[in-house]
Scaffold this motif. Structure first.
Motif, mmCIF file in Angstrom:
data_model
loop_
_atom_site.group_PDB
_atom_site.id
_atom_site.type_symbol
_atom_site.label_atom_id
_atom_site.label_comp_id
_atom_site.label_asym_id
_atom_site.label_seq_id
_atom_site.Cartn_x
_atom_site.Cartn_y
_atom_site.Cartn_z
ATOM 1 N N GLU A 147 6.458 8.992 -3.308
ATOM 2 C CA GLU A 147 7.520 8.263 -2.279
ATOM 3 C C GLU A 147 7.069 6.881 -2.010
ATOM 4 O O GLU A 147 5.743 6.588 -2.020
ATOM 5 N N PRO A 148 7.805 5.966 -1.542
ATOM 6 C CA PRO A 148 7.310 4.680 -1.403
ATOM 7 C C PRO A 148 6.282 4.664 -0.359
ATOM 8 O O PRO A 148 6.256 5.300 0.723
ATOM 9 N N GLY A 149 5.076 4.016 -0.365
ATOM 10 C CA GLY A 149 4.133 3.888 0.318
ATOM 11 C C GLY A 149 2.848 5.081 -0.109
ATOM 12 O O GLY A 149 1.898 4.992 0.723
ATOM 13 N N ALA A 150 3.280 5.936 -0.947
ATOM 14 C CA ALA A 150 2.090 7.088 -1.424
ATOM 15 C C ALA A 150 1.633 6.574 -2.627
ATOM 16 O O ALA A 150 2.139 5.792 -3.468
ATOM 17 N N PHE A 151 0.372 7.336 -2.820
ATOM 18 C CA PHE A 151 -0.369 7.170 -4.216
ATOM 19 C C PHE A 151 0.784 7.911 -5.247
ATOM 20 O O PHE A 151 1.560 8.812 -5.033
ATOM 21 N N TYR B 226 -12.260 0.018 -15.102
ATOM 22 C CA TYR B 226 -12.344 0.618 -13.941
ATOM 23 C C TYR B 226 -10.631 1.282 -13.726
ATOM 24 O O TYR B 226 -10.119 1.257 -14.552
ATOM 25 N N TRP B 227 -11.065 2.128 -12.783
ATOM 26 C CA TRP B 227 -9.801 3.033 -12.513
ATOM 27 C C TRP B 227 -8.972 2.296 -11.371
ATOM 28 O O TRP B 227 -9.308 1.858 -10.463
ATOM 29 N N LEU B 228 -7.589 2.267 -11.693
ATOM 30 C CA LEU B 228 -6.740 1.528 -11.099
ATOM 31 C C LEU B 228 -5.930 2.346 -10.368
ATOM 32 O O LEU B 228 -5.062 3.128 -10.803
ATOM 33 N N ALA B 229 -5.967 2.412 -8.924
ATOM 34 C CA ALA B 229 -5.215 3.377 -8.031
ATOM 35 C C ALA B 229 -3.638 2.550 -7.959
ATOM 36 O O ALA B 229 -3.451 1.377 -7.538
ATOM 37 N N CYS B 230 -2.414 3.112 -8.135
ATOM 38 C CA CYS B 230 -1.264 2.802 -8.082
ATOM 39 C C CYS B 230 -0.509 3.195 -7.177
ATOM 40 O O CYS B 230 -0.496 4.545 -6.815
ATOM 41 N N PHE B 231 0.407 2.853 -6.272
ATOM 42 C CA PHE B 231 1.016 3.126 -4.989
ATOM 43 C C PHE B 231 2.659 2.841 -5.310
ATOM 44 O O PHE B 231 2.998 1.715 -5.715
ATOM 45 N N ALA B 232 3.641 3.769 -5.234
ATOM 46 C CA ALA B 232 4.829 3.563 -5.040
ATOM 47 C C ALA B 232 5.565 2.681 -4.233
ATOM 48 O O ALA B 232 5.240 2.621 -3.139
ATOM 49 N N ALA C 276 5.030 3.963 -16.196
ATOM 50 C CA ALA C 276 5.202 4.584 -15.050
ATOM 51 C C ALA C 276 6.367 3.952 -14.180
ATOM 52 O O ALA C 276 6.712 4.454 -13.059
ATOM 53 N N GLY C 277 6.910 3.016 -14.545
ATOM 54 C CA GLY C 277 7.823 2.016 -13.979
ATOM 55 C C GLY C 277 7.449 0.731 -13.927
ATOM 56 O O GLY C 277 6.449 0.404 -14.509
ATOM 57 N N ARG C 278 8.247 0.060 -13.299
ATOM 58 C CA ARG C 278 8.029 -1.474 -13.216
ATOM 59 C C ARG C 278 6.642 -1.506 -12.350
ATOM 60 O O ARG C 278 6.684 -0.837 -11.166
ATOM 61 N N LEU D 126 -8.651 -4.454 -6.082
ATOM 62 C CA LEU D 126 -7.468 -4.186 -7.024
ATOM 63 C C LEU D 126 -6.729 -2.812 -6.858
ATOM 64 O O LEU D 126 -7.339 -1.832 -6.480
ATOM 65 N N PHE D 127 -5.282 -2.790 -6.837
ATOM 66 C CA PHE D 127 -4.385 -1.879 -6.816
ATOM 67 C C PHE D 127 -3.211 -2.186 -7.602
ATOM 68 O O PHE D 127 -3.144 -3.455 -7.925
ATOM 69 N N ALA D 128 -2.274 -1.325 -7.781
ATOM 70 C CA ALA D 128 -1.146 -1.660 -8.296
ATOM 71 C C ALA D 128 0.030 -1.238 -7.467
ATOM 72 O O ALA D 128 -0.193 -0.103 -6.577
ATOM 73 N N VAL D 129 1.132 -1.681 -7.514
ATOM 74 C CA VAL D 129 2.339 -1.269 -6.968
ATOM 75 C C VAL D 129 3.336 -0.824 -7.927
ATOM 76 O O VAL D 129 3.460 -1.678 -8.884
ATOM 77 N N VAL D 130 4.127 0.272 -7.940
ATOM 78 C CA VAL D 130 4.887 0.789 -9.157
ATOM 79 C C VAL D 130 6.100 1.026 -8.501
ATOM 80 O O VAL D 130 6.244 1.929 -7.493
ATOM 81 N N GLY D 131 7.252 0.507 -8.999
ATOM 82 C CA GLY D 131 8.728 0.718 -8.659
ATOM 83 C C GLY D 131 9.277 1.946 -9.315
ATOM 84 O O GLY D 131 8.516 2.804 -10.181
ATOM 85 N N PRO D 132 10.359 2.520 -8.942
ATOM 86 C CA PRO D 132 11.252 3.566 -9.740
ATOM 87 C C PRO D 132 11.176 3.452 -11.122
ATOM 88 O O PRO D 132 11.498 2.498 -11.584
#
Length: 270
Positions: free
Chosen positions: A136-140, A213-219, A246-248, A259-265
């Motif tokens: 969900e938005p804001g979560a891993f 490196y491992w990149l953590a992505c958050f919705a 995974a999405g946009r 570093l981290f990533a943000v992922v959309g629907p």
């Protein structure tokens, strides 16, 4: 949205920020994702805390290991036995950065390095069974190994975690502007047929000579809006928004360069 009380062995279950300035990190991620921070009051905890979203644990946070050590997001993969995982890492040519150690009654943690230099961790659950909500938005949402040789990494992680290899994922609705799609530049790993992680050369910055490196992505609900907020709060954009399996997705950094990533629907495909 997915609430959960634990992870199957081999599934990334937790992400944790090792921060050079925990107070700054708490302030930044509260504004970005709406997280609150709860810290363990025991002196022996070393200032470790958890980020929460709606009262549910989503990630860890704690001070880094010393002056000059950069802030970084770490990915933990669930395991039934951290000691056995350490043996598998060594047998496959990796290294043990931190031997398996009990963390109070929360579980057993260990840190490793793959043969190409990427650091990752394993978590053997006790009372703490990983993120309490995902997707969900804001979560891993996902972990991606950013590496120049995705296919070369496959045998190592398959032997350590029992991951099977998928086809690299699917692209956008129109088949264009796909980063790390099914054209051979990405590996997707699965547990019991379910995608759990990936490896790609194109999901983030990897300067010549830099280790993977491992990149953590958050919705997030809207990648563009999330990027604008991150930059406004002192972060930076490292990879512009693009379609990934995974999405946009956009790769960003917080004010301390973690570093981290943000992922959309995910986009509709039909």
């Amino acid at each position: 949205m997915s609430e959960r009380s634990g992870c199957k062995s081999g599934v990334p279950c937790w992400v944790e920020l090792s921060s050079a300035d925990v107070t700054l990190s708490v302030r930044f991620y509260r504004e970005v994702f709406g997280w609150e921070a709860v810290f363990d009051p025991r002196p022996e905890s070393g200032g470790y805390g958890r980020f929460t979203l709606g009262g549910r644990a989503v990630a860890g946070v704690g001070p880094g290991s010393g002056d000059g050590v950069p802030s970084v997001w770490n990915t933990y993969v669930a395991t039934d036995d951290a000691g056995v995982t350490a043996l598998k890492v060594r047998a496959a040519g990796g290294g043990v950065v931190c031997e398996p150690a009990e963390v109070f009654d929360e579980g057993v943690a260990a840190a490793f390095q793959d043969p190409w230099g990427a650091v990752f961790a394993a978590w053997q659950p006790g009372l703490h069974r990983g993120a309490e909500v995902t997707g969900e938005p804001g979560a891993f949402a996902w972990s991606e190994l950013v590496t120049a040789d995705p296919c070369g990494c496959d045998p190592f992680y398959a032997s350590v975690f029992g991951w099977s290899r998928g086809d690299g994922g699917t692209g956008g609705a129109d088949g264009t502007d796909v980063i790390g799609g099914p054209d051979g530049d990405r590996v997707e790993w699965r547990v019991d047929g379910r995608p759990v992680a990936g490896a790609s050369a194109a999901w983030g910055p990897l300067p010549p000579g830099a280790p993977p490196y491992w990149l953590a992505c958050f919705a997030v609900e809207d990648v563009g809006e999330a990027v604008a907020r991150i930059v406004h709060l002192g972060g930076s954009l490292e990879m512009p928004p693009a379609t990934t399996p995974a999405g946009r997705t956009a790769v960003v950094a917080d004010p301390q360069a973690a570093l981290f990533a943000v992922v959309g629907p995910r986009e509709a495909t039909g």
